[in-house]
Design an enzyme around this catalytic site. Structure first.
Site, mmCIF file in Angstrom:
data_model
loop_
_atom_site.group_PDB
_atom_site.id
_atom_site.type_symbol
_atom_site.label_atom_id
_atom_site.label_comp_id
_atom_site.label_asym_id
_atom_site.label_seq_id
_atom_site.Cartn_x
_atom_site.Cartn_y
_atom_site.Cartn_z
ATOM 1 N N TYR A 84 65.785 27.454 42.358
ATOM 2 C CA TYR A 84 65.705 28.849 41.902
ATOM 3 C C TYR A 84 65.118 29.779 42.962
ATOM 4 C CZ TYR A 84 60.925 27.760 39.852
ATOM 5 O OH TYR A 84 59.630 27.387 39.610
ATOM 6 N N GLU A 85 65.289 31.057 42.720
ATOM 7 C CA GLU A 85 64.979 32.119 43.689
ATOM 8 C C GLU A 85 65.794 31.969 44.970
ATOM 9 O OE1 GLU A 85 63.609 34.316 42.264
ATOM 10 O OE2 GLU A 85 62.603 33.237 40.658
ATOM 11 N N GLY A 86 67.010 31.528 44.828
ATOM 12 C CA GLY A 86 67.888 31.311 45.971
ATOM 13 C C GLY A 86 67.830 29.863 46.408
#
Length: 592
Positions: free
Chosen positions: A434-436
């Site tokens: 997550y978050e890229g």
């Protein structure tokens, strides 16, 4: 059940021995003397150890439940959230005018590591709120700040970020969520978002969702995305809560880990939203939140590695298995402890050298954020922007690997839930996604960050390493074990950058195929730099007759391990990079 001991002594060493924060001149840092930071860290550590750690396994085993549209958090979470909130821990570095304590970000980062190590799923509720508040602080109108920030600082209201949709994750230009303008200046938000951490729960009076959506008639793709504030409950002019907004949780995702955090499918059915920032500039506003979140996720990788390592170390000292090949070391017992065996020591030292080096890297990054925000230091802003994908990608990859090594120390017991080691690995795993996802972080690093400002910031990094080596090359205690390996690794990093410059323009795949290796190469060099700096101050402490010789000698031995056993990976990563695009791209898709 696993235990957790807050690493406050190591944090103090980094803050005051290595970074010398109170002498730095950054506004607000003069107050950060050892007594003050020690008091804050000790209190936060007690909360992490005594309140949050026991709830970690509760959250993992119970998870969250969706009942009649309301998410029920695990037993004990709400009472613990109230206690954390009452102590002011949710707003350490937010402005005083909105109820924060205006402490430097670096101190909040140290506290955040302890909270995340103790209970990552729980800490995400306040962590996401902090990120949402930061976005409103940076891009909101005065009225929006006054309406939302005081309640978000106290976590009476929590916050979320809503990006992903069922058909689009990384490629947000494909999103379908719409924002229809209304006569009163508001918008009606309609669409579905998925994977929304902390999207619905029972621990706050209101939830402030930051939602990406497209205004009809805007530019195509990502350039047509705007950001909106969408509260769960509408806020009246006097600040009290009004009617329920048209946003609801349709489902809680069943996940591999972080069970104590509610990961939700959020449905927006004509929900009232308010533009945050400018029309069609939503990604710029959201990246205020995402950049902070990416550093926080890097911290999660470190935190889970620290917690897993502590428990593996205790097990290795207590568990009796086999005899040392060089002779019995526990003659009064039936066997020697695991820690006598070289391969167990390798596993533990991989963990210890990463954790301590990564902590220094993270706090150095937090210091750069403070210099950027508090002193308007453009060079610090440029350097931390360059290093953000490295902190997020490298530290979460390595952090997950360290939880696996910790589990391995237990042998078969590491695979049994009663020992708790699998939770560290399962919780750490999400940080790579997550978050890229980390592959995207690597593409961002090589495709955007290296060339930013004509390569000024990566050149500044090389110059920083070169200057440190040159200033200390006459120090024989450092040269062989720390400076020479660092110099070689830095040359590998420069060679990789040169390869991209020479080949990337004519064949972009030549650069992108090596981007993941470059991210890891860069991460190793950064931690190598941290270990060289820590070794310097450790030597100085020993030369000055410190009363804690054991601590500083352990620093040097751990650092030597990293430089000799972990840092040489830079040569492997360079070799892979220089193989170019063909090994990755020549196999036709139908032949996979």
């Amino acid at each position: 059940m696993p235990t957790y001991t807050p690493p406050t002594k190591d944090m103090q060493f980094i803050l005051h021995d290595m970074l010398k924060v109170s002498q730095s001149g950054t506004p607000g840092y003069a107050e950060l003397d050892a007594e003050f930071t020690g008091a804050v860290l000790e209190e936060a550590g007690k909360l992490a150890r005594d309140l949050l750690t026991p709830l970690n396994v509760v959250g993992d085993t119970e998870g969250c439940r969706l009942e009649n549209g309301v998410v029920r958090t695990p037993t004990g979470f709400k009472a613990a959230f109230d206690e954390v909130r009452a102590g002011g821990w949710t707003a350490l570095d937010l402005p005083e005018e909105y109820g924060g304590q205006n402490m430097p970000y670096i101190l909040g980062t140290a506290v955040g590591e302890m909270f995340s190590a103790a209970n990552q799923a729980f800490t995400m509720y306040q962590g996401l709120t902090h990120g949402a508040a930061s976005a409103i602080l940076a891009h909101g109108s005065d009225q929006q700040k006054e309406t939302y920030l005081p309640k978000m600082a106290s976590c009476d209201w929590t916050g979320t970020m809503n990006l992903t949709e069922p058909h689009c994750g990384t490629d947000l230009g494909l999103m379908r969520t719409k924002a229809e303008p209304q006569d009163d200046g508001s918008y009606k938000i309609t669409g579905q978002k998925i994977f929304i951490s902390s999207g619905e729960h029972d621990m706050a009076d209101n939830i402030i969702h930051l939602v990406l959506a497209k205004i009809p008639g805007g530019p195509e793709g990502i350039k047509g995305v705007s950001l909106f504030i969408v509260p769960k409950f509408m806020v009246k002019e006097d600040g009290s809560l009004g009617e329920r907004n048209g946003v609801s949780c349709g489902k809680i995702e069943e996940k591999m880990g972080i069970h104590g955090n509610s990961t939700c499918v959020m449905n927006y059915d004509g929900a009232t939203g308010f533009l945050l920032g400018e029309e069609h500039k939503g990604m710029r506003a959201m990246f205020t939140m995402m950049n902070e979140a990416r550093l926080g996720v890097g911290m999660q990788g470190l935190a889970q590695a620290e917690a897993a390592y502590q428990n593996a170390l205790e097990y290795a000292k207590d568990r009796l298995q086999g005899r040392a090949v060089t002779g019995t070391e526990n003659p009064d017992g039936p066997a020697d402890p695991l820690i006598v065996h070289p391969d167990i020591r390798r596993a533990l030292l991989d963990q210890k050298s990463f954790v301590e080096g990564a902590r220094a890297f993270l706090l150095w990054g937090a210091e750069m954020i403070d210099r950027s925000h508090r002193a308007d230091d453009a060079d610090a802003e440029g350097l931390i922007s360059l290093l953000t994908p490295v902190i997020k990608g490298f530290m979460t990859d390595e952090g997950f690997d360290m939880t696996i090594l910790a589990q391995q120390v237990y042998g078969g017991h590491g695979y049994i839930e009663a020992w708790g080691m699998s939770q560290f690995a399962r919780d750490a795993r999400i940080a790579m996604i997550y978050e890229g996802a980390n592959g995207v972080q690597a593409l961002d690093l090589v495709g955007r960050k290296l060339a930013a400002d004509s390569g000024k910031h990566v050149m500044a990094f090389f110059e920083m390493v070169k200057t440190f080596i040159k200033e200390n090359e006459d120090n024989e205690a450092l040269k062989k074990d720390f400076l020479d390996p660092l110099k070689e690794a830095s040359k590998h990093l420069q060679s990789a950058g040169m390869f991209f410059m020479q080949n990337g323009m004519k064949n972009p795949n030549a650069a992108l195929a090596g981007s993941y290796d470059f991210m890891h190469l860069f991460g190793h060099v950064c931690i190598g730099l941290m270990w060289a700096k820590m070794a310097k101050v450790a030597h100085e402490a020993l030369e000055n007759g410190t009363s804690d010789e054991a601590f500083y000698k352990a620093k040097l031995k751990t650092g030597r391990y990293y430089m000799s056993r972990r840092l040489p990976a830079t040569a492997m990563h360079l070799k892979r990079i220089e193989s170019g695009a063909d090994p990755v791209m020549e196999l036709e898709a139908e032949l996979f």
